[in-house]
Design a protein around this motif. Structure first.
Motif, short mmCIF file in Angstrom:
data_model
loop_
_atom_site.label_atom_id
_atom_site.label_comp_id
_atom_site.label_asym_id
_atom_site.label_seq_id
_atom_site.Cartn_x
_atom_site.Cartn_y
_atom_site.Cartn_z
N GLY A 22 -60.76 -19.51 -117.10
CA GLY A 22 -60.58 -20.30 -118.32
C GLY A 22 -61.03 -19.51 -119.54
N THR A 23 -62.19 -18.85 -119.42
CA THR A 23 -62.68 -18.01 -120.52
C THR A 23 -61.76 -16.84 -120.77
N LEU A 24 -61.31 -16.19 -119.70
CA LEU A 24 -60.39 -15.06 -119.84
C LEU A 24 -59.12 -15.47 -120.58
N LYS A 25 -58.53 -16.59 -120.17
CA LYS A 25 -57.31 -17.05 -120.83
C LYS A 25 -57.56 -17.42 -122.29
N ARG A 26 -58.67 -18.10 -122.55
CA ARG A 26 -58.98 -18.52 -123.92
C ARG A 26 -59.24 -17.32 -124.82
N GLU A 27 -59.99 -16.34 -124.35
CA GLU A 27 -60.37 -15.22 -125.19
C GLU A 27 -59.37 -14.07 -125.20
N MET A 28 -58.60 -13.93 -124.15
CA MET A 28 -57.69 -12.78 -124.06
C MET A 28 -56.23 -13.14 -124.36
N PHE A 29 -55.84 -14.36 -124.06
CA PHE A 29 -54.42 -14.67 -124.17
C PHE A 29 -54.07 -15.67 -125.27
N PHE A 30 -54.74 -16.82 -125.29
CA PHE A 30 -54.33 -17.86 -126.22
C PHE A 30 -54.50 -17.39 -127.66
N GLY A 31 -53.39 -17.32 -128.37
CA GLY A 31 -53.41 -16.84 -129.74
C GLY A 31 -53.32 -15.34 -129.87
N PHE A 32 -53.44 -14.64 -128.75
CA PHE A 32 -53.39 -13.17 -128.77
C PHE A 32 -52.37 -12.65 -127.78
N GLN A 33 -51.33 -13.43 -127.55
CA GLN A 33 -50.37 -13.05 -126.54
C GLN A 33 -49.78 -11.66 -126.83
N GLN A 34 -49.71 -10.88 -125.78
CA GLN A 34 -49.09 -9.56 -125.86
C GLN A 34 -47.94 -9.55 -124.86
N ASN A 35 -46.98 -8.75 -125.14
CA ASN A 35 -45.88 -8.60 -124.21
C ASN A 35 -46.16 -7.39 -123.33
N PHE A 36 -46.54 -7.65 -122.10
CA PHE A 36 -46.79 -6.58 -121.15
C PHE A 36 -45.47 -6.25 -120.47
N GLN A 37 -45.05 -5.01 -120.57
CA GLN A 37 -43.79 -4.59 -119.98
C GLN A 37 -43.92 -4.36 -118.48
N LEU A 38 -45.10 -3.94 -118.07
CA LEU A 38 -45.33 -3.64 -116.66
C LEU A 38 -46.56 -4.39 -116.16
N LEU A 39 -46.57 -4.67 -114.88
CA LEU A 39 -47.72 -5.32 -114.28
C LEU A 39 -48.96 -4.43 -114.39
N THR A 40 -48.76 -3.13 -114.36
CA THR A 40 -49.90 -2.21 -114.50
C THR A 40 -50.56 -2.33 -115.87
N GLU A 41 -49.78 -2.62 -116.92
CA GLU A 41 -50.34 -2.83 -118.26
C GLU A 41 -51.22 -4.08 -118.29
N LEU A 42 -50.75 -5.15 -117.68
CA LEU A 42 -51.53 -6.38 -117.60
C LEU A 42 -52.79 -6.15 -116.78
N ASN A 43 -52.65 -5.47 -115.65
CA ASN A 43 -53.79 -5.16 -114.81
C ASN A 43 -54.85 -4.37 -115.58
N GLN A 44 -54.44 -3.38 -116.34
CA GLN A 44 -55.37 -2.58 -117.12
C GLN A 44 -56.04 -3.42 -118.21
#
Length: 79
Positions: A22-44
C-alpha cells in the motif's frame, strides 16, 4: 515474497506485506505514474524504491530514523 491466498478482508496472515505494498503504491505510483516499456524497468524501479524505503526514508514512528538506522540502534542498546 508470495501472494497471500486468504479470503477478502482477512489479511491477518499478510498484514505487514499488505501495508508495505500500500505504501509502495501510494508513494511510487499514485500521481507519479510512469510508462514502463519493459518488465525489467519496473523491476529496477521497485528495487530502487525498496532501497530508498529502507535506507533513506525517515519515519516518525521510528524516532526520526530510517528503518535500518532504527534496527541498528535497537541492536546496540540490547547488547
Amino acid at each position: 515474497m508470495n501472494q497471500s491466498m486468504s479470503r477478502k478482508g482477512k489479511s491477518t496472515d499478510n498484514g505487514l506485506i499488505a501495508s508495505f505494498f500500500g505504501t509502495l503504491k501510494r508513494e511510487m505510483f499514485f500521481g507519479f505514474q510512469q510508462n514502463f516499456q519493459l518488465l525489467t524497468e519496473l523491476n529496477q524501479a521497485i528495487k530502487e524504491y525498496i532501497h530508498y524505503y529502507n535506507t533513506k526514508r525517515i519515519k516518525s514512528k521510528l524516532k526520526g530514523l530510517t528503518p535500518i538506522e532504527y534496527r541498528v540502534s535497537v541492536l546496540k542498546t540490547s547488547q
